[in-house]
Design a protein around this motif. Structure first.
Motif, PDB file in Angstrom:
ATOM      1  N   PRO A 178     -64.685 -21.698  40.037  1.00 25.03           N
ATOM      2  CA  PRO A 178     -64.915 -21.239  38.667  1.00 25.03           C
ATOM      3  C   PRO A 178     -66.400 -20.936  38.455  1.00 25.03           C
ATOM      4  O   PRO A 178     -67.273 -21.573  39.050  1.00 25.03           O
ATOM      5  N   GLN A 179     -66.679 -19.981  37.595  1.00 27.53           N
ATOM      6  CA  GLN A 179     -68.063 -19.593  37.312  1.00 27.53           C
ATOM      7  C   GLN A 179     -68.890 -20.780  36.825  1.00 27.53           C
ATOM      8  O   GLN A 179     -70.071 -20.902  37.153  1.00 27.53           O
ATOM      9  N   GLU A 180     -68.265 -21.684  36.047  1.00 27.01           N
ATOM     10  CA  GLU A 180     -68.976 -22.862  35.546  1.00 27.01           C
ATOM     11  C   GLU A 180     -69.492 -23.725  36.695  1.00 27.01           C
ATOM     12  O   GLU A 180     -70.594 -24.266  36.609  1.00 27.01           O
ATOM     13  N   TRP A 181     -68.712 -23.843  37.778  1.00 25.01           N
ATOM     14  CA  TRP A 181     -69.165 -24.603  38.949  1.00 25.01           C
ATOM     15  C   TRP A 181     -70.351 -23.908  39.588  1.00 25.01           C
ATOM     16  O   TRP A 181     -71.341 -24.548  39.943  1.00 25.01           O
ATOM     17  N   THR A 182     -70.230 -22.603  39.771  1.00 24.48           N
ATOM     18  CA  THR A 182     -71.287 -21.827  40.422  1.00 24.48           C
ATOM     19  C   THR A 182     -72.591 -21.924  39.638  1.00 24.48           C
ATOM     20  O   THR A 182     -73.660 -22.142  40.221  1.00 24.48           O
TER      21      THR A 182
ATOM     22  N   ASP B   3     -58.728 -27.164  45.926  1.00 22.89           N
ATOM     23  CA  ASP B   3     -58.016 -25.890  46.042  1.00 22.89           C
ATOM     24  C   ASP B   3     -58.829 -24.724  45.495  1.00 22.89           C
ATOM     25  O   ASP B   3     -58.577 -23.566  45.850  1.00 22.89           O
ATOM     26  N   LEU B   4     -59.797 -25.012  44.625  1.00 19.32           N
ATOM     27  CA  LEU B   4     -60.601 -23.949  44.017  1.00 19.32           C
ATOM     28  C   LEU B   4     -61.884 -23.639  44.792  1.00 19.32           C
ATOM     29  O   LEU B   4     -62.642 -22.751  44.387  1.00 19.32           O
ATOM     30  N   ASP B   5     -62.133 -24.355  45.884  1.00 14.49           N
ATOM     31  CA  ASP B   5     -63.386 -24.159  46.622  1.00 14.49           C
ATOM     32  C   ASP B   5     -63.578 -22.732  47.136  1.00 14.49           C
ATOM     33  O   ASP B   5     -64.702 -22.247  47.188  1.00 14.49           O
ATOM     34  N   GLN B   6     -62.516 -22.062  47.517  1.00 23.30           N
ATOM     35  CA  GLN B   6     -62.641 -20.704  48.061  1.00 23.30           C
ATOM     36  C   GLN B   6     -62.996 -19.684  46.983  1.00 23.30           C
ATOM     37  O   GLN B   6     -63.607 -18.657  47.281  1.00 23.30           O
TER      38      GLN B   6
ATOM     39  N   SER C 181     -71.326 -31.849  44.814  1.00 21.58           N
ATOM     40  CA  SER C 181     -71.317 -32.316  46.209  1.00 21.58           C
ATOM     41  C   SER C 181     -70.370 -31.524  47.107  1.00 21.58           C
ATOM     42  O   SER C 181     -70.305 -31.772  48.306  1.00 21.58           O
ATOM     43  N   ARG C 182     -69.656 -30.584  46.560  1.00 21.82           N
ATOM     44  CA  ARG C 182     -68.634 -29.845  47.303  1.00 21.82           C
ATOM     45  C   ARG C 182     -68.934 -28.354  47.294  1.00 21.82           C
ATOM     46  O   ARG C 182     -69.707 -27.887  46.474  1.00 21.82           O
ATOM     47  N   PRO C 183     -68.330 -27.548  48.158  1.00 19.69           N
ATOM     48  CA  PRO C 183     -67.456 -27.979  49.233  1.00 19.69           C
ATOM     49  C   PRO C 183     -68.241 -28.753  50.297  1.00 19.69           C
ATOM     50  O   PRO C 183     -69.462 -28.666  50.360  1.00 19.69           O
TER      51      PRO C 183
END
Length: 180
Positions: free
Chosen positions: A55-59, A49-52, A94-96
């Protein structure tokens, strides 16, 4: 120019034996490898649900992995498998779907345990996850470090026998990375 290697430590504990092993590998590696621990403990759990609006940590994590020339995992075994934080890092990277940052980066896996088995089960589960995301993993030599609480001198340095093993392993990993 040195190859940039993203090091993922499966244990989040500040003084974990795995972090110490990762630091030892960094000390023992040649100037041709630039090992950098990429923290995974701050990554929110993967949620599609957060792919769009990630969070900055993912980026930030994805950017560090994308810019790396190789991946090195140093991890314990939790309940005969991969630690949750490490599995989450694999998922976040590995996402999105269609945007994985992992493919083609030569990888290596070192596991350790306070038991004699050296994280054998976790090592193979980590390999399974990384093979699926298209990280070509070094097959030999394998690295399972048993009795990891007993491989340190009083001054915090690694005992000579383990140091020799890790030096041979990181030299083999450098050759593996250079094949790519």
């Amino acid at each position: 120019m040195a190859k940039k290697i993203a090091v993922l430590v499966g244990s989040l504990r500040k003084e974990s034996f795995n972090r110490k092993i990762a630091n030892e590998l960094e000390k023992l590696s040649s100037d041709n490898l630039d090992l950098e621990i990429v923290e995974i403990g701050n990554l929110p759990l993967y949620n599609e649900d957060l792919d769009q609006n990630p969070p900055q940590e993912w980026t930030d994590f994805r950017s560090k992995i994308k810019s790396a020339d190789g991946i090195l995992v140093v991890s314990p075994e939790y309940n005969r498998t991969i630690p949750g934080a490490l599995k989450n890092a694999v998922d976040v990277g590995s996402r999105p779907y269609g945007s994985s940052v992992w493919p083609g980066k030569p990888g290596g896996v070192v596991t350790s345990s306070v038991s004699a088995l050296g994280g054998l089960a976790a090592n193979h589960h980590i390999r399974q996850a990384f093979v699926f995301v298209d990280v070509p993993l070094m097959q030999q030599p394998e690295a399972y470090i048993g009795n990891s609480s007993q491989i340190w001198n009083e001054d915090g340095s690694c005992v000579e026998k383990t140091q020799e093993f890790l030096k041979n392993w990181i030299d083999a990993y450098e050759k593996w990375v250079n094949k790519f």
